[in-house]
Write a protein that holds these residues in place. Structure first.
Motif, PDB file in Angstrom:
ATOM      1  N   VAL A  16       0.841  -1.195   0.000  1.00 35.80           N
ATOM      2  CA  VAL A  16       0.000   0.000   0.000  1.00 35.80           C
ATOM      3  C   VAL A  16       0.880   1.249   0.000  1.00 35.80           C
ATOM      4  O   VAL A  16       1.805   1.357   0.812  1.00 35.80           O
ATOM      5  CB  VAL A  16      -0.929   0.014   1.240  1.00 35.80           C
ATOM      6  N   ASN A  17       0.605   2.163  -0.925  1.00 34.14           N
ATOM      7  CA  ASN A  17       1.373   3.412  -1.000  1.00 34.14           C
ATOM      8  C   ASN A  17       0.932   4.390   0.092  1.00 34.14           C
ATOM      9  O   ASN A  17      -0.255   4.603   0.300  1.00 34.14           O
ATOM     10  CB  ASN A  17       1.173   4.068  -2.368  1.00 34.14           C
ATOM     11  N   ILE A  18       1.912   4.999   0.751  1.00 33.62           N
ATOM     12  CA  ILE A  18       1.611   5.959   1.818  1.00 33.62           C
ATOM     13  C   ILE A  18       2.240   7.316   1.475  1.00 33.62           C
ATOM     14  O   ILE A  18       3.406   7.379   1.079  1.00 33.62           O
ATOM     15  CB  ILE A  18       2.167   5.471   3.172  1.00 33.62           C
ATOM     16  N   SER A  19       1.465   8.388   1.636  1.00 33.45           N
ATOM     17  CA  SER A  19       1.949   9.750   1.367  1.00 33.45           C
ATOM     18  C   SER A  19       2.362  10.458   2.655  1.00 33.45           C
ATOM     19  O   SER A  19       1.919  10.102   3.742  1.00 33.45           O
ATOM     20  CB  SER A  19       0.840  10.583   0.718  1.00 33.45           C
ATOM     21  N   MET A  20       3.175  11.487   2.483  1.00 35.15           N
ATOM     22  CA  MET A  20       3.669  12.248   3.637  1.00 35.15           C
ATOM     23  C   MET A  20       2.589  12.789   4.567  1.00 35.15           C
ATOM     24  O   MET A  20       2.707  12.664   5.782  1.00 35.15           O
ATOM     25  CB  MET A  20       4.580  13.395   3.153  1.00 35.15           C
ATOM     26  N   PRO A  21       1.517  13.420   4.023  1.00 32.93           N
ATOM     27  CA  PRO A  21       0.502  13.957   4.946  1.00 32.93           C
ATOM     28  C   PRO A  21      -0.089  12.883   5.865  1.00 32.93           C
ATOM     29  O   PRO A  21      -0.513  13.193   6.982  1.00 32.93           O
ATOM     30  CB  PRO A  21      -0.570  14.500   3.996  1.00 32.93           C
ATOM     31  N   GLN A  22      -0.097  11.645   5.415  1.00 33.83           N
ATOM     32  CA  GLN A  22      -0.600  10.574   6.273  1.00 33.83           C
ATOM     33  C   GLN A  22       0.308  10.378   7.483  1.00 33.83           C
ATOM     34  O   GLN A  22      -0.174  10.155   8.595  1.00 33.83           O
ATOM     35  CB  GLN A  22      -0.710   9.261   5.478  1.00 33.83           C
ATOM     36  N   PHE A  23       1.629  10.473   7.272  1.00 35.30           N
ATOM     37  CA  PHE A  23       2.564  10.344   8.382  1.00 35.30           C
ATOM     38  C   PHE A  23       2.407  11.482   9.389  1.00 35.30           C
ATOM     39  O   PHE A  23       2.605  11.311  10.577  1.00 35.30           O
ATOM     40  CB  PHE A  23       4.013  10.312   7.874  1.00 35.30           C
ATOM     41  N   LEU A  52       4.002  -1.303   3.649  1.00 31.84           N
ATOM     42  CA  LEU A  52       3.806   0.113   3.349  1.00 31.84           C
ATOM     43  C   LEU A  52       4.912   0.562   2.400  1.00 31.84           C
ATOM     44  O   LEU A  52       6.089   0.312   2.648  1.00 31.84           O
ATOM     45  CB  LEU A  52       3.852   0.937   4.642  1.00 31.84           C
ATOM     46  N   GLU A  53       4.525   1.196   1.300  1.00 24.96           N
ATOM     47  CA  GLU A  53       5.512   1.711   0.345  1.00 24.96           C
ATOM     48  C   GLU A  53       5.674   3.205   0.555  1.00 24.96           C
ATOM     49  O   GLU A  53       4.713   3.970   0.432  1.00 24.96           O
ATOM     50  CB  GLU A  53       5.065   1.439  -1.099  1.00 24.96           C
ATOM     51  N   ILE A  54       6.887   3.609   0.869  1.00 26.56           N
ATOM     52  CA  ILE A  54       7.167   5.034   1.042  1.00 26.56           C
ATOM     53  C   ILE A  54       8.325   5.431   0.136  1.00 26.56           C
ATOM     54  O   ILE A  54       9.158   4.598  -0.210  1.00 26.56           O
ATOM     55  CB  ILE A  54       7.493   5.394   2.510  1.00 26.56           C
ATOM     56  N   THR A  55       8.358   6.695  -0.255  1.00 26.88           N
ATOM     57  CA  THR A  55       9.441   7.148  -1.124  1.00 26.88           C
ATOM     58  C   THR A  55      10.560   7.775  -0.297  1.00 26.88           C
ATOM     59  O   THR A  55      10.360   8.142   0.864  1.00 26.88           O
ATOM     60  CB  THR A  55       8.943   8.203  -2.135  1.00 26.88           C
ATOM     61  N   GLU A  56      11.715   7.900  -0.928  1.00 29.75           N
ATOM     62  CA  GLU A  56      12.849   8.531  -0.244  1.00 29.75           C
ATOM     63  C   GLU A  56      12.533   9.967   0.149  1.00 29.75           C
ATOM     64  O   GLU A  56      12.982  10.440   1.184  1.00 29.75           O
ATOM     65  CB  GLU A  56      14.072   8.535  -1.172  1.00 29.75           C
ATOM     66  N   SER A  57      11.760  10.653  -0.690  1.00 22.09           N
ATOM     67  CA  SER A  57      11.481  12.061  -0.378  1.00 22.09           C
ATOM     68  C   SER A  57      10.653  12.183   0.902  1.00 22.09           C
ATOM     69  O   SER A  57      10.794  13.146   1.653  1.00 22.09           O
ATOM     70  CB  SER A  57      10.784  12.751  -1.546  1.00 22.09           C
ATOM     71  N   VAL A  89       7.982  -2.659   5.470  1.00 19.97           N
ATOM     72  CA  VAL A  89       8.196  -1.345   4.867  1.00 19.97           C
ATOM     73  C   VAL A  89       9.114  -1.471   3.641  1.00 19.97           C
ATOM     74  O   VAL A  89      10.161  -2.103   3.708  1.00 19.97           O
ATOM     75  CB  VAL A  89       8.832  -0.368   5.882  1.00 19.97           C
ATOM     76  N   ALA A  90       8.687  -0.859   2.550  1.00 22.12           N
ATOM     77  CA  ALA A  90       9.501  -0.857   1.332  1.00 22.12           C
ATOM     78  C   ALA A  90       9.800   0.583   0.922  1.00 22.12           C
ATOM     79  O   ALA A  90       8.969   1.474   1.107  1.00 22.12           O
ATOM     80  CB  ALA A  90       8.769  -1.567   0.199  1.00 22.12           C
ATOM     81  N   ILE A  91      10.992   0.808   0.376  1.00 22.06           N
ATOM     82  CA  ILE A  91      11.311   2.113  -0.213  1.00 22.06           C
ATOM     83  C   ILE A  91      10.973   2.040  -1.701  1.00 22.06           C
ATOM     84  O   ILE A  91      11.545   1.238  -2.436  1.00 22.06           O
ATOM     85  CB  ILE A  91      12.791   2.495  -0.024  1.00 22.06           C
ATOM     86  N   LEU A 140      13.763  -1.219   7.554  1.00 26.45           N
ATOM     87  CA  LEU A 140      13.252  -1.510   6.215  1.00 26.45           C
ATOM     88  C   LEU A 140      13.261  -2.996   5.892  1.00 26.45           C
ATOM     89  O   LEU A 140      13.993  -3.767   6.501  1.00 26.45           O
ATOM     90  CB  LEU A 140      14.107  -0.791   5.164  1.00 26.45           C
ATOM     91  N   ASP A 141      12.427  -3.381   4.940  1.00 31.06           N
ATOM     92  CA  ASP A 141      12.369  -4.762   4.492  1.00 31.06           C
ATOM     93  C   ASP A 141      12.727  -4.919   3.022  1.00 31.06           C
ATOM     94  O   ASP A 141      13.208  -5.962   2.611  1.00 31.06           O
ATOM     95  CB  ASP A 141      10.955  -5.322   4.713  1.00 31.06           C
ATOM     96  N   ARG A 142      12.444  -3.875   2.225  1.00 32.86           N
ATOM     97  CA  ARG A 142      12.556  -4.063   0.784  1.00 32.86           C
ATOM     98  C   ARG A 142      12.921  -2.766   0.061  1.00 32.86           C
ATOM     99  O   ARG A 142      12.514  -1.684   0.473  1.00 32.86           O
ATOM    100  CB  ARG A 142      11.203  -4.567   0.242  1.00 32.86           C
TER     101      ARG A 142
END
Ligand code: C2E
Ligand code: CA
Ligand code: CA
Ligand code: CA
Length: 278
Positions: free
Chosen positions: A116-123, A148-153, A176-178, A196-198
């Protein structure tokens, strides 16, 4: 001007002065359609590169238009983030994807993972961790089946918040995946601080399998992942040669049109059942 991003998506690129009203209109419509339950979740299978069997899927949002097309997530996700709508939409994505994972379990697919993709405002939302925990608990799903898929940014944006939240979620048991690894503005130091996991090797590096810069970056990312004890998955695998090349590099999994495009849930079930018969 109406443009086709690719075969599935359409969007309007307005003139500068129309930008603001266009944006507000889009946001208003998105909020309306979301409240009327018009958003959909599609699923793209992820396969083990050795066996090529499905090991999980990524949940991807779809916003249908009135004429049978879709507005690209690359257009509306930024608007959802900017407006804050992503907090409620993201909670729904978590809920819906966990519910569907429950349905898959009932059908006998008890090991599949859901990304599942997660965005910054959610954090930044103080309720975020509780939402994740309660949604997973309510569905009676093993937390380790949710990734949870999060980006480096996201990580670089507010490292403090993200590091703390991820440690708590990790303790609960989710993975957690990057996402899009290698494309963000990153100092590698966060790789040591995050549980991290992936690593997901970005499509741009997978695209080019002939000896060249991208192929070399893909190789470096897979090696880095392996050395850090992280799983790796290649995204955007469209060609057989790309799959074999990533496998040769030691990449664990792949996702891309070669194996399957994102599809509605009912179609995913058929896809999984067909594979089971093989
Ligand atoms: P992403 O997380 O990198 O998702 C992968 C994107 O690559 C998806 O685009 C998928 O359809 C596309 N893709 C998969 N395989 C291939 C392939 O072989 N070739 C090519 N050319 N493309 C492939 P999509 O569905 O348009 O989503 C775009 C982005 O929107 C996602 O990129 C993600 O950042 C965001 N997004 C989608 N759903 C959600 C969501 O529920 N929450 C959040 N926060 N973001 C989302
Ligand atoms: Ca993703
Ligand atoms: Ca990605
Ligand atoms: Ca991407």
């Amino acid at each position: 001007a109406k443009k086709n991003l690719n075969t599935n998506f359409e969007y309007y690129e307005p003139e500068m002065e129309e930008q603001t009203t266009w944006r507000l209109d889009m946001i208003r419509q998105l909020g309306l359609d979301f409240s009327e339950r018009k958003l959909q979740l599609w699923y793209q299978p992820q396969v083990d590169l050795v066996t090529e069997r499905v090991v999980g899927m990524e949940a991807l949002l779809r916003w249908p238009t009135s004429n049978g097309g879709f507005i690209s997530p690359d257009v509306f996700i930024p608007l959802a983030e900017y407006s804050g709508l992503i907090i409620d939409i993201g909670a729904w994505v978590l809920e819906e994807s966990c519910r569907q994972l429950g349905v898959l379990s009932a059908l006998g697919f008890t090991e599949l993972r859901m990304a599942v993709n997660i965005s910054m405002p959610q954090f930044r939302d103080p309720e975020f961790i509780n939402i994740v925990k309660s949604v997973i608990t309510e569905q009676g799903i093993k937390p380790a089946r949710i990734e949870l898929e999060i980006t480096e940014s996201i990580v670089m944006d507010e490292p403090q918040i993200v590091v703390e939240a991820l440690h708590e979620l990790k303790e609960f048991g989710v993975k957690v995946a990057i996402d899009d690894f290698g494309t963000g503005f990153s100092s590698m130091s966060y790789l040591q601080q995050l549980p991290l996991d992936r690593l997901k090797v970005d499509r741009s590096f997978v695209n080019e399998i002939t000896p060249g810069k991208s192929a070399f970056i893909a190789e470096t990312i897979v090696t880095l992942g392996n050395k850090l004890g992280l799983s790796t998955i290649a995204e955007g695998v469209e060609k057989r040669e790309q799959a074999s090349y990533m496998l040769k590099l030691g990449c664990d999994e792949a996702q891309g049109y070669l194996f399957a495009k994102p599809m509605p849930f009912e179609q995913l079930v058929v896809f999984l059942e067909n594979q089971q018969d093989k």
